[in-house]
Design a protein around this motif. Structure first.
Motif, PDB file in Angstrom:
ATOM      1  N   ARG A   1     106.153   8.647 -64.128  1.00 44.21           N
ATOM      2  CA  ARG A   1     106.082   8.267 -65.542  1.00 44.21           C
ATOM      3  C   ARG A   1     104.859   8.875 -66.224  1.00 44.21           C
ATOM      4  O   ARG A   1     104.909   9.244 -67.391  1.00 44.21           O
ATOM      5  N   CYS A   2     103.740   8.921 -65.535  1.00 47.02           N
ATOM      6  CA  CYS A   2     102.473   9.326 -66.145  1.00 47.02           C
ATOM      7  C   CYS A   2     102.518  10.781 -66.601  1.00 47.02           C
ATOM      8  O   CYS A   2     102.961  11.661 -65.885  1.00 47.02           O
ATOM      9  N   LEU A   3     102.044  11.006 -67.828  1.00 47.28           N
ATOM     10  CA  LEU A   3     102.039  12.344 -68.406  1.00 47.28           C
ATOM     11  C   LEU A   3     100.718  13.066 -68.151  1.00 47.28           C
ATOM     12  O   LEU A   3     100.534  14.192 -68.583  1.00 47.28           O
ATOM     13  N   ALA A   4      99.792  12.387 -67.501  1.00 49.07           N
ATOM     14  CA  ALA A   4      98.448  12.945 -67.284  1.00 49.07           C
ATOM     15  C   ALA A   4      97.803  13.371 -68.604  1.00 49.07           C
ATOM     16  O   ALA A   4      97.089  14.365 -68.669  1.00 49.07           O
ATOM     17  N   CYS A   5      98.065  12.599 -69.658  1.00 55.87           N
ATOM     18  CA  CYS A   5      97.551  12.964 -70.979  1.00 55.87           C
ATOM     19  C   CYS A   5      96.088  12.561 -71.156  1.00 55.87           C
ATOM     20  O   CYS A   5      95.385  13.097 -72.006  1.00 55.87           O
ATOM     21  N   GLY A   6      95.646  11.579 -70.365  1.00 58.41           N
ATOM     22  CA  GLY A   6      94.260  11.149 -70.485  1.00 58.41           C
ATOM     23  C   GLY A   6      93.977  10.201 -71.643  1.00 58.41           C
ATOM     24  O   GLY A   6      92.824   9.877 -71.916  1.00 58.41           O
ATOM     25  N   ASN A   7      95.009   9.723 -72.322  1.00 60.79           N
ATOM     26  CA  ASN A   7      94.783   8.727 -73.387  1.00 60.79           C
ATOM     27  C   ASN A   7      94.055   7.510 -72.835  1.00 60.79           C
ATOM     28  O   ASN A   7      93.163   6.959 -73.473  1.00 60.79           O
ATOM     29  N   CYS A   8      94.479   7.074 -71.657  1.00 58.46           N
ATOM     30  CA  CYS A   8      93.903   5.869 -71.066  1.00 58.46           C
ATOM     31  C   CYS A   8      92.394   6.026 -70.874  1.00 58.46           C
ATOM     32  O   CYS A   8      91.617   5.118 -71.174  1.00 58.46           O
ATOM     33  N   THR A   9      91.982   7.192 -70.405  1.00 54.24           N
ATOM     34  CA  THR A   9      90.563   7.366 -70.115  1.00 54.24           C
ATOM     35  C   THR A   9      89.760   7.538 -71.404  1.00 54.24           C
ATOM     36  O   THR A   9      88.600   7.155 -71.457  1.00 54.24           O
TER      37      THR A   9
ATOM     38  N   CYS B   1      89.775  12.233 -65.593  1.00 54.84           N
ATOM     39  CA  CYS B   1      90.182  12.518 -64.219  1.00 54.84           C
ATOM     40  C   CYS B   1      91.656  12.908 -64.160  1.00 54.84           C
ATOM     41  O   CYS B   1      92.162  13.267 -63.100  1.00 54.84           O
ATOM     42  N   PHE B   2      92.357  12.814 -65.316  1.00 58.65           N
ATOM     43  CA  PHE B   2      93.750  13.258 -65.360  1.00 58.65           C
ATOM     44  C   PHE B   2      93.855  14.740 -65.707  1.00 58.65           C
ATOM     45  O   PHE B   2      94.926  15.320 -65.641  1.00 58.65           O
ATOM     46  N   SER B   3      92.758  15.355 -66.115  1.00 60.40           N
ATOM     47  CA  SER B   3      92.847  16.737 -66.579  1.00 60.40           C
ATOM     48  C   SER B   3      92.918  17.705 -65.400  1.00 60.40           C
ATOM     49  O   SER B   3      92.430  17.432 -64.301  1.00 60.40           O
TER      50      SER B   3
ATOM     51  N   ARG C   1      95.868  11.834 -59.180  1.00 62.07           N
ATOM     52  CA  ARG C   1      94.977  11.584 -60.323  1.00 62.07           C
ATOM     53  C   ARG C   1      95.090  10.140 -60.792  1.00 62.07           C
ATOM     54  O   ARG C   1      94.088   9.504 -61.089  1.00 62.07           O
ATOM     55  N   TYR C   2      96.315   9.639 -60.866  1.00 67.33           N
ATOM     56  CA  TYR C   2      96.453   8.233 -61.255  1.00 67.33           C
ATOM     57  C   TYR C   2      95.753   7.349 -60.214  1.00 67.33           C
ATOM     58  O   TYR C   2      95.053   6.393 -60.542  1.00 67.33           O
ATOM     59  N   ARG C   3      95.948   7.714 -58.961  1.00 68.47           N
ATOM     60  CA  ARG C   3      95.314   6.945 -57.887  1.00 68.47           C
ATOM     61  C   ARG C   3      93.793   7.014 -58.000  1.00 68.47           C
ATOM     62  O   ARG C   3      93.097   6.015 -57.816  1.00 68.47           O
TER      63      ARG C   3
ATOM     64  N   TRP D   1      97.664   2.093 -75.496  1.00 69.78           N
ATOM     65  CA  TRP D   1      97.590   3.480 -75.962  1.00 69.78           C
ATOM     66  C   TRP D   1      98.188   4.476 -74.992  1.00 69.78           C
ATOM     67  O   TRP D   1      98.143   5.676 -75.228  1.00 69.78           O
ATOM     68  N   CYS D   2      98.757   4.002 -73.898  1.00 70.52           N
ATOM     69  CA  CYS D   2      99.484   4.892 -72.990  1.00 70.52           C
ATOM     70  C   CYS D   2     100.827   5.210 -73.638  1.00 70.52           C
ATOM     71  O   CYS D   2     101.587   4.299 -73.937  1.00 70.52           O
ATOM     72  N   PRO D   3     101.124   6.478 -73.877  1.00 69.17           N
ATOM     73  CA  PRO D   3     102.370   6.807 -74.589  1.00 69.17           C
ATOM     74  C   PRO D   3     103.618   6.331 -73.858  1.00 69.17           C
ATOM     75  O   PRO D   3     104.650   6.119 -74.491  1.00 69.17           O
ATOM     76  N   VAL D   4     103.535   6.170 -72.544  1.00 66.64           N
ATOM     77  CA  VAL D   4     104.726   5.712 -71.822  1.00 66.64           C
ATOM     78  C   VAL D   4     104.575   4.261 -71.366  1.00 66.64           C
ATOM     79  O   VAL D   4     105.392   3.757 -70.601  1.00 66.64           O
ATOM     80  N   GLY D   5     103.530   3.599 -71.841  1.00 66.43           N
ATOM     81  CA  GLY D   5     103.398   2.170 -71.592  1.00 66.43           C
ATOM     82  C   GLY D   5     103.089   1.773 -70.159  1.00 66.43           C
ATOM     83  O   GLY D   5     103.492   0.696 -69.701  1.00 66.43           O
ATOM     84  N   ILE D   6     102.361   2.607 -69.437  1.00 68.52           N
ATOM     85  CA  ILE D   6     101.954   2.210 -68.083  1.00 68.52           C
ATOM     86  C   ILE D   6     100.905   1.108 -68.203  1.00 68.52           C
ATOM     87  O   ILE D   6      99.982   1.196 -69.015  1.00 68.52           O
ATOM     88  N   ASP D   7     101.084   0.061 -67.407  1.00 70.67           N
ATOM     89  CA  ASP D   7     100.268  -1.146 -67.527  1.00 70.67           C
ATOM     90  C   ASP D   7      99.409  -1.294 -66.269  1.00 70.67           C
ATOM     91  O   ASP D   7      99.919  -1.530 -65.176  1.00 70.67           O
TER      92      ASP D   7
HETATM   93  S1  SF4 Z   1      97.610   7.195 -70.892  1.00 67.07           S
HETATM   94 FE1  SF4 Z   1      99.352   6.759 -69.556  1.00 67.07          FE
HETATM   95  S2  SF4 Z   1     100.473   8.708 -69.400  1.00 67.07           S
HETATM   96 FE2  SF4 Z   1      98.414   9.197 -70.207  1.00 67.07          FE
HETATM   97  S3  SF4 Z   1      97.195   9.663 -68.331  1.00 67.07           S
HETATM   98 FE3  SF4 Z   1      96.865   7.482 -68.783  1.00 67.07          FE
HETATM   99  S4  SF4 Z   1      98.424   6.416 -67.509  1.00 67.07           S
HETATM  100 FE4  SF4 Z   1      99.047   8.594 -67.619  1.00 67.07          FE
END
Ligand code: SF4
Ligand code: SF4
Ligand code: FES
Lengths: 273, 381
Positions: free
Chosen positions: B267-275, B306-308, B326-328, B356-362
């Motif tokens: 699911r994760c897009l590695a967009c880095g919004n979360c960080t 750390c997602f970049s 990266r998520y880990r 703010w996660c575009p795919v709603g990861i919680d």
């Molecule tokens: S905001 Fe969501 S989709 Fe983007 S890196 Fe973080 S967990 Fe992944």
């Protein structure tokens, strides 16, 4: 004090070590004191391009000239490779925790290096030779991919000729005229004997090699806490702030780059850390 | 000010009538602070320069859920009837972009390095929530302990914190579970608790006492205090997300090969919004911006994640090529290694990374699935 601000350094001498490896002798131009411990590194700054972490090979006490051996692998190191004596760069450091030269006193020192002639290991060798009476037998096990990669070849020969020094070389691929071992550096473990109770090992090189070497030495009786290794990670700040060098809870720039094997043993075997 | 006077001011909760909010803003401005306060900007509540109390988001509330954040207007006179927007204090202290130093080169090739002057104008921020005060403490430790970061230190030095106790947590909030809210217990100069007719005012520092003394406010009285506490307690009870325990370090490191890492990575897009919305994330990259004429160059740092792709890149070798890794890394660091590094979890329960996660990861869901069986109290700080 701004830990991010480089000092100016001038290139005093440049030596070609192998087609992609070169050594820069540097002198700080501000005349301020500088001292380092074996295994520590500096951040070298190429004008207009950025910084790279480079291990300090050694220092000439008299002239204060610092030696850095660099492999041209990326944009900045390639730029550094193009510099000539008289050119200026930036330098800040030294950073990190170096080799356990204190704990190693009066013990036999085993240096295991792999890949390209590993700069952090050369700082150990220099230190032991400069303080010869403080250390026991010095064994240098050096592995390279190809015999053509072996830099400081002459230097290894000089070291091998010294009393109380053993040098064993291994190359994965040998060119004609190679007298060393062909195969992995860990295979050299069967070619020499050491006294586990009075030895200390310092490893440096690719992680897969260090893992095998640590396992091999431990298997042959060397206690886990007598094994040290120098880690490499992406480093940008060198002061524990930027986060790139993290390996588990450790900031490799600050808590390392030298670690006791037990500190990193677990994550060393886990991809992604 | 004499100690006894300060103590007297600090121990009594006062009342600031709603129409006197302007006086508080003016008092800060007169004391030389640049005053920031929350305001509605582009569909979100963000900090911006604040001169008029009327610019505060009175009558606005928010609706937050995994992957969504929406503002709407409700019939309330209150200015703080909402939970945190995407921005914490972080962008003010640890800036998204900061010039660290400049270097010039003369014709002879000599380099001159010059530290960048930092705009040291003291800053006052109105509306800081408890979770962000907890995050501020963590960033203080990261940037000021050991080797002090002169840029962070300069922005931080005179920061005046006007906290606001939370009575309106969002569905994404879980500060009760992390122990960081919803009441601001300390770490502020002044704390406000909002009721319909005005604010209860608590003082947390000498500077705060000086400011409040000048406003000549009446004591708030028992019943207002009880009313405020009831509102805060209500809000706390509405939080339903939680982490399995406050220390998941051992649980996470024991589950590095859990299949869930793979599921979340899909699911994760590695967009880095979360960080970037996380108030404790500190990673940054250093960059060089040479001038066009080649005579000088600026050394800049920018937030990194750390997602970049480049985060763990080491000449030709990628330490974390997979999103799973990266998520880990983000989770085992945030909820695990932080305990070793800074003595507590790196999560303050603000819920921003969820909204703010575009795919709603919680993060709470992932942590609960991965650490299933760790149970509350699994490992202690
Ligand atoms: S905001 Fe969501 S989709 Fe983007 S890196 Fe973080 S967990 Fe992944
Ligand atoms: S991890 Fe998420 S919930 Fe925790 S502090 Fe960071 S943004 Fe807030
Ligand atoms: S290099 Fe920046 S934290 Fe280690």
């Amino acid at each position: 004090m701004n830990a991010y601000l480089p000092r100016e350094a001038m290139i005093v001498e440049r030596t070609e070590e192998s087609p992609d490896t070169f050594t820069l002798q540097l002198r700080l131009t501000d005349g301020e004191p500088y001292s380092f411990a074996p295994g520590q590194f500096n951040m070298l700054y190429l004008y207009g391009s950025g910084e790279v972490p480079i291990s300090i090979v050694g220092e000439d006490r008299q002239s204060g000239v610092l030696t850095h051996t660099i492999r041209a692998l990326g944009r900045i190191t390639n730029g550094l490779a193009a510099l000539r004596p008289g050119d200026r760069i930036g330098l800040r450091g030294p950073y990190g925790r170096g080799w356990p030269m204190q704990q190693a006193r009066n013990r036999d020192v085993i240096v295991v290096t792999g890949g390209l002639g590993c700069a952090p290991s050369v700082s150990i060798i220099h230190h032991v030779l400069e303080h010869r009476g403080d250390y026991g037998h010095l064994t240098i096990l050096q592995g390279v991919k190809h015999t053509d990669d072996l830099i400081w070849r002459e230097q290894y020969e000089t070291w091998a000729a010294l009393p109380d020094v053993t040098v064993l070389l291994a190359a994965d691929v040998a060119s004609p005229g190679w007298h060393g071992h062909v195969g992995l550096v860990t295979a050299l473990f069967d070619q020499f004997r050491f006294e586990p109770g009075r030895s200390i090992a310092m490893l440096c090189g690719p992680e897969i090699m260090m893992r095998a070497a640590a396992d091999g030495l431990h298997f042959r009786g060397l206690p886990a806490d007598a094994i040290y290794l120098s880690m490499e990670r992406n480093m940008q700040c060198a002061v524990g702030h930027c986060g790139h060098c993290q390996m588990g809870a450790s900031f490799v720039c600050r808590d390392g780059p030298v670690f006791g094997w037990p500190e990193v043993r677990e994550l060393l075997g886990t991809r992604g850390f | 000010m004499r100690g006894s006077v300060i103590n007297a001011i600090m121990s009594v909760t006062r009342f600031l009538p709603r129409n006197a909010m302007q006086q508080l803003i003016d008092a800060l401005a007169t004391s030389g602070y640049r005053v920031l306060g929350p305001q509605v900007r582009d569909g979100a509540i963000l900090y911006d320069d604040l001169q008029e109390a009327t610019a505060l988001p009175g009558g606005w509330t928010d609706d937050q859920a995994p992957g969504s954040y929406r503002l709407s207007q409700v019939d309330t006179p209150r200015c703080f009837a909402w939970a945190n927007g995407p921005q914490a204090l972080k962008p003010e202290l640890f800036r998204a972009r900061e010039v660290l130093w400049r270097v010039s080169r003369d014709e002879g090739g000599t380099l001159r390095f010059q530290q960048e002057e930092v705009d040291g104008r003291p800053l006052a921020v109105i509306g800081v929530r408890a979770c962000d005060i907890a995050a501020l403490r963590l960033q203080d430790r990261h940037f000021l302990d050991n080797i002090s970061d002169p840029y962070y230190a300069a922005h931080r030095r005179d920061l005046f914190v006007v906290a606001v106790h939370c009575s309106y947590p969002a569905d994404t909030c879980f500060c009760v579970s992390t122990g960081d809210g919803p009441r601001a217990e300390s770490g502020f100069d002044v704390a406000l608790g909002e009721l319909d007719d005005g604010f209860l005012v608590e003082v947390g520092s000498e500077r705060g006492a000086q400011l409040i003394e000048g406003l000549a406010l009446d004591p708030a009285g028992e019943s207002r205090q009880e009313q405020l506490q009831a509102g805060i307690d209500d809000g706390a009870r509405r939080q339903f997300r939680q982490l399995p325990s406050r220390n998941l370090r051992d649980s996470l490191f024991a589950r590095l090969e859990h299949p869930r890492w793979e599921t979340v990575a899909v699911r994760c897009l590695a967009c880095g919004n979360c960080t970037s919305v996380c108030p404790t994330c500190f990673c940054h990259a250093e960059q060089e911006t040479p001038s066009l004429d080649g005579m000088d160059s600026a050394h800049v740092r920018e937030w990194d994640s750390c997602f970049s792709e480049g985060h763990a890149y080491l000449h030709g070798f990628q330490v974390r090529p997979e999103i799973r890794q990266r998520y880990r890394q983000w989770l085992v660091h945030k909820l695990g290694s932080w305990h070793d590094q800074y003595g507590r979890s790196g999560c303050v329960g603000c819920g921003r990374c969820i909204a703010w996660c575009p795919v709603g990861i919680d993060i709470t869901e992932e942590a609960n699935v991965i650490c299933d069986g760790a149970g509350p109290g699994g490992g202690d700080a």
